[in-house]
Design a protein around this motif. Structure first.
Motif, PDB file in Angstrom:
ATOM      1  N   PRO A  81       0.787  -1.241   0.000  1.00 14.78           N
ATOM      2  CA  PRO A  81       0.000   0.000   0.000  1.00 14.78           C
ATOM      3  C   PRO A  81       0.813   1.282   0.000  1.00 14.78           C
ATOM      4  N   GLY A  82       2.075   1.218   0.436  1.00 15.83           N
ATOM      5  CA  GLY A  82       2.889   2.428   0.470  1.00 15.83           C
ATOM      6  C   GLY A  82       3.491   2.799  -0.870  1.00 15.83           C
ATOM      7  N   GLY A  83       3.304   1.937  -1.890  1.00 15.89           N
ATOM      8  CA  GLY A  83       3.910   2.204  -3.187  1.00 15.89           C
ATOM      9  C   GLY A  83       5.417   2.041  -3.136  1.00 15.89           C
ATOM     10  N   ILE A  85       9.433   3.482  -2.714  1.00 12.73           N
ATOM     11  CA  ILE A  85      10.106   4.456  -1.852  1.00 12.73           C
ATOM     12  C   ILE A  85      10.061   5.835  -2.506  1.00 12.73           C
ATOM     13  N   VAL A  86      10.202   5.867  -3.816  1.00 12.05           N
ATOM     14  CA  VAL A  86      10.127   7.138  -4.541  1.00 12.05           C
ATOM     15  C   VAL A  86       8.770   7.794  -4.303  1.00 12.05           C
ATOM     16  N   ASP A  87       7.689   7.005  -4.413  1.00  8.49           N
ATOM     17  CA  ASP A  87       6.342   7.531  -4.175  1.00  8.49           C
ATOM     18  C   ASP A  87       6.209   8.048  -2.743  1.00  8.49           C
ATOM     19  N   ALA A  88       6.690   7.253  -1.786  1.00 17.25           N
ATOM     20  CA  ALA A  88       6.542   7.601  -0.375  1.00 17.25           C
ATOM     21  C   ALA A  88       7.225   8.920  -0.041  1.00 17.25           C
ATOM     22  N   ILE A  89       8.379   9.150  -0.650  1.00 19.04           N
ATOM     23  CA  ILE A  89       9.126  10.365  -0.350  1.00 19.04           C
ATOM     24  C   ILE A  89       8.544  11.573  -1.075  1.00 19.04           C
ATOM     25  N   LYS A  90       8.045  11.357  -2.291  1.00 19.69           N
ATOM     26  CA  LYS A  90       7.516  12.471  -3.075  1.00 19.69           C
ATOM     27  C   LYS A  90       6.117  12.898  -2.648  1.00 19.69           C
ATOM     28  N   THR A  91       5.349  11.959  -2.054  1.00 24.49           N
ATOM     29  CA  THR A  91       3.973  12.270  -1.675  1.00 24.49           C
ATOM     30  C   THR A  91       3.952  13.207  -0.478  1.00 24.49           C
ATOM     31  N   ARG A  92       3.336  14.318  -0.612  1.00 24.46           N
ATOM     32  CA  ARG A  92       3.338  15.314   0.461  1.00 24.46           C
ATOM     33  C   ARG A  92       2.586  14.836   1.692  1.00 24.46           C
ATOM     34  N   ASP A  93       1.595  13.964   1.482  1.00 22.77           N
ATOM     35  CA  ASP A  93       0.811  13.483   2.616  1.00 22.77           C
ATOM     36  C   ASP A  93       1.579  12.471   3.451  1.00 22.77           C
ATOM     37  N   CYS A  94       2.696  12.011   2.937  1.00 21.87           N
ATOM     38  CA  CYS A  94       3.495  11.008   3.642  1.00 21.87           C
ATOM     39  C   CYS A  94       4.639  11.708   4.366  1.00 21.87           C
ATOM     40  N   ALA A  95       4.834  11.359   5.630  1.00 23.24           N
ATOM     41  CA  ALA A  95       5.906  11.975   6.404  1.00 23.24           C
ATOM     42  C   ALA A  95       7.261  11.642   5.786  1.00 23.24           C
ATOM     43  N   ARG A  96       8.145  12.620   5.764  1.00 20.95           N
ATOM     44  CA  ARG A  96       9.482  12.389   5.237  1.00 20.95           C
ATOM     45  C   ARG A  96      10.205  11.359   6.099  1.00 20.95           C
ATOM     46  N   ASN A  98      12.918   9.764   8.371  1.00 26.40           N
ATOM     47  CA  ASN A  98      14.010  10.290   9.175  1.00 26.40           C
ATOM     48  C   ASN A  98      15.202   9.346   9.081  1.00 26.40           C
ATOM     49  N   GLU A  99      16.274   9.669   9.787  1.00 28.92           N
ATOM     50  CA  GLU A  99      17.489   8.863   9.680  1.00 28.92           C
ATOM     51  C   GLU A  99      17.262   7.433  10.145  1.00 28.92           C
ATOM     52  N   LEU A 100      16.419   7.240  11.168  1.00 30.84           N
ATOM     53  CA  LEU A 100      16.142   5.888  11.651  1.00 30.84           C
ATOM     54  C   LEU A 100      15.405   5.079  10.589  1.00 30.84           C
ATOM     55  N   GLN A 101      14.428   5.701   9.922  1.00 35.26           N
ATOM     56  CA  GLN A 101      13.694   5.009   8.865  1.00 35.26           C
ATOM     57  C   GLN A 101      14.617   4.647   7.707  1.00 35.26           C
ATOM     58  N   ASP A 134       5.436  -1.016   2.830  1.00 38.39           N
ATOM     59  CA  ASP A 134       4.190  -1.232   3.567  1.00 38.39           C
ATOM     60  C   ASP A 134       4.435  -0.902   5.028  1.00 38.39           C
ATOM     61  N   GLU A 135       3.510  -1.284   5.903  1.00 40.47           N
ATOM     62  CA  GLU A 135       3.626  -0.912   7.313  1.00 40.47           C
ATOM     63  C   GLU A 135       4.819  -1.566   8.007  1.00 40.47           C
TER      64      GLU A 135
END
Length: 211
Positions: A81-83, A85-96, A98-101, A134-135
């Motif tokens: 569901p998260g698409g 990594i490129v999608d996750a980072i570019k989507t404004r509704d998704c939190a950027r 952090n270094e841990l992630q 995903d989660e």
């Protein structure tokens, strides 16, 4: 498995990806291509069908359907569901991230690659667009360019292209340390992706504070 095709999730060079729902209500993804143009997709199926790792997208099956008077080859895989990594980072509704992630993503990708390599498989196209989220984190996807480690087949996928801003002397040093140019190339590609994620997570185009 009986299933119903849903909306388009994305387009690749060799297939279109759709959401799909089985007769029991399970949601998954389907990569489809006209049978006569499905060689890459069938090759991907051969690899995914023998893999079983929490760091690789799960294979659900494959079949052939007739739609609009065309025979379609369908590869059924886990829905992420998260698409990408490129999608996750570019989507404004998704939190950027952090270094841990970023650290967790990196660890999971490396563990996925170690699993593939331990089974004699080389992905050959590791990049942000082929890492799905995903989660639980990130998983490696898109095995259309994959090959067996002892397979003498040339590839024109992303891992065979040197980054335009890479330092040749540094690449040589990595090759010396690794003792394997192919492995060094894959590692360089990984570090390129990690650096890209870090820059995007900072949102300024510069290094993350504290580096």
């Amino acid at each position: 498995m009986r299933w119903t095709r849903g909306h388009v999730l994305g387009h690749g060079s060799s297939a279109t990806v759709y959401a799909a729902t089985s007769s029991t209500g399970e949601v998954f993804a389907v990569k489809s291509a006209i049978v006569s143009r499905s060689e890459t997709l069938q090759r991907e199926q051969q690899f995914l069908s023998i893999l079983n790792s929490p760091y690789v997208v799960t294979y659900k099956g494959c079949d052939i359907t007739k739609e609009n008077k065309k025979f379609m080859y369908n590869l059924l895989i886990q829905y992420m569901p998260g698409g990408t990594i490129v999608d996750a980072i570019k989507t404004r509704d998704c939190a950027r991230p952090n270094e841990l992630q970023i650290s967790n993503y990196t660890r999971q990708v490396i563990q996925g690659l170690e699993y593939l390599h331990s089974n004699g498989i080389v992905h050959c196209d590791i990049k942000g667009a082929n890492l799905l989220v995903d989660e639980n984190g990130v998983k490696i996807a898109d095995f259309g360019c994959a090959k067996w480690a002892n397979e003498n087949v040339p590839t024109v996928c992303a891992d065979s292209i040197q980054p335009s801003y890479s330092s040749f002397s540094l690449r040589q040093r990595i090759e010396q340390l690794e003792g394997n140019p192919d492995r060094a190339n894959r590692r360089w590609k990984m570090e390129e992706e990690i650096n890209w994620m870090t820059i995007r997570s900072n949102g300024s185009g510069g290094p993350v504070a504290g580096d």
